[in-house]
Design an enzyme around this catalytic site. Sequence first.
Site, PDB file in Angstrom:
ATOM      1  N   MET A   1       0.660  -1.238  -0.128  1.00 43.66           N
ATOM      2  CA  MET A   1      -0.254   0.223   0.101  1.00 43.66           C
ATOM      3  C   MET A   1       1.173   1.501   0.099  1.00 43.66           C
ATOM      4  SD  MET A   1      -2.586  -1.644   3.168  1.00 43.66           S
ATOM      5  CE  MET A   1      -1.754  -2.327   3.463  1.00 43.66           C
TER       6      MET A   1
ATOM      7  N   GLN B   1     -11.109   2.311   0.549  1.00 42.18           N
ATOM      8  CA  GLN B   1     -10.939   3.438   0.775  1.00 42.18           C
ATOM      9  C   GLN B   1     -12.341   4.102   0.389  1.00 42.18           C
ATOM     10  OE1 GLN B   1      -7.052   4.082  -0.031  1.00 42.18           O
ATOM     11  NE2 GLN B   1      -5.864   3.571   1.771  1.00 42.18           N
TER      12      GLN B   1
ATOM     13  N   THR C   1       3.319  -4.970  13.739  1.00 39.96           N
ATOM     14  CA  THR C   1       3.251  -4.839  12.158  1.00 39.96           C
ATOM     15  C   THR C   1       2.643  -3.931  11.996  1.00 39.96           C
ATOM     16  OG1 THR C   1       1.344  -6.959  13.122  1.00 39.96           O
ATOM     17  CG2 THR C   1       0.783  -6.066  10.921  1.00 39.96           C
ATOM     18  N   ASN C   2       3.145  -3.525  10.366  1.00 40.02           N
ATOM     19  CA  ASN C   2       2.998  -2.479   9.962  1.00 40.02           C
ATOM     20  C   ASN C   2       1.406  -2.471   8.955  1.00 40.02           C
ATOM     21  OD1 ASN C   2       3.301   0.841   8.379  1.00 40.02           O
ATOM     22  ND2 ASN C   2       3.962  -0.821   7.286  1.00 40.02           N
ATOM     23  N   THR C   3       0.391  -1.284   9.407  1.00 39.38           N
ATOM     24  CA  THR C   3      -0.595  -1.522   8.299  1.00 39.38           C
ATOM     25  C   THR C   3      -1.163  -0.107   7.732  1.00 39.38           C
ATOM     26  OG1 THR C   3      -2.136  -2.577   8.157  1.00 39.38           O
ATOM     27  CG2 THR C   3      -2.225  -1.665  10.103  1.00 39.38           C
TER      28      THR C   3
ATOM     29  N   CYS D   1       2.570  10.614   4.879  1.00 40.08           N
ATOM     30  CA  CYS D   1       2.467   8.944   3.510  1.00 40.08           C
ATOM     31  C   CYS D   1       3.766   8.660   3.487  1.00 40.08           C
ATOM     32  CB  CYS D   1       1.429   9.541   2.202  1.00 40.08           C
ATOM     33  SG  CYS D   1       1.010   8.283   1.593  1.00 40.08           S
ATOM     34  N   THR D   2       3.347   7.087   3.512  1.00 43.21           N
ATOM     35  CA  THR D   2       5.071   6.600   2.745  1.00 43.21           C
ATOM     36  C   THR D   2       5.634   6.774   2.162  1.00 43.21           C
ATOM     37  OG1 THR D   2       3.858   4.765   2.754  1.00 43.21           O
ATOM     38  CG2 THR D   2       4.645   4.696   4.499  1.00 43.21           C
ATOM     39  N   GLU D   3       5.021   7.157   0.732  1.00 42.78           N
ATOM     40  CA  GLU D   3       5.646   7.049  -0.946  1.00 42.78           C
ATOM     41  C   GLU D   3       6.449   8.249  -0.660  1.00 42.78           C
ATOM     42  OE1 GLU D   3       2.843   3.515  -1.464  1.00 42.78           O
ATOM     43  OE2 GLU D   3       2.251   5.657  -0.389  1.00 42.78           O
TER      44      GLU D   3
END
Length: 228
Positions: free
Chosen positions: A10, A52, A79-81, A192-194
């Site tokens: 994701m 989403q 856990t990463n989510t 946001c990780t991106e």
Amino acid sequence: MRPIGLIGGMSWESTAVYYRLPNERARERFGGLHSAEILLWSVDFARIERMQADGDWARAGEELAAIARRLEAAGAGCTNTMHKVAGEVAGAVRVPLVHIADATAAAVRHAGCKRPLLLATRYTMEQDFYRGRLTELGVETAIPPEPARSEVHSVIYEELCRGQVRPGSRARYVAAIEDAARAGADGVILGCTEIGLLIGPGDTDLPLFDTTALHADAILEAAITPLS
């Protein structure tokens, strides 16, 4: 070192970073040929993105919680989510969930920032599951006004999640950061990780908090800390 469970995909671009960083941290920490023990379950993001967009967070939570249980059964320790449904995932397993907002708040407080700008998806910028947790941890955030907020969101889904890094989009993000700085923002949270694929320390003089790197550090620390 306990195994780390990652729910990824994701998007897979940021998941590749999440795989790399804990391994780099483990090598730095322990030397030699050491690396992190990682169990990775990468989802089909198109399916999650539809949930989403439809506001079907309950179904998304159920799906990710089921994955978390499988990772736990395989021996995963964290856990990463998608943190909108972090509560559902944490409630489905007995192992600790390392929350990205906790790691972010600790770094922001350590830097002495009082009101950082939060750049993220619209869900993260506008809803309370992330900003509310930061507030509880002593960090008040600013978000871009419209139309900049919509531009930040669309760049994530239409470009970064597809592996596209465009100079024009970087310029729009930098403009949003500069506007926020003039309004009093004293830092920037890449929520946001991106976004770390697009914006880096050379793009602003403000302190920059890359939540992916902060989270990876916290995940590895959790994996090597004895359980009480």
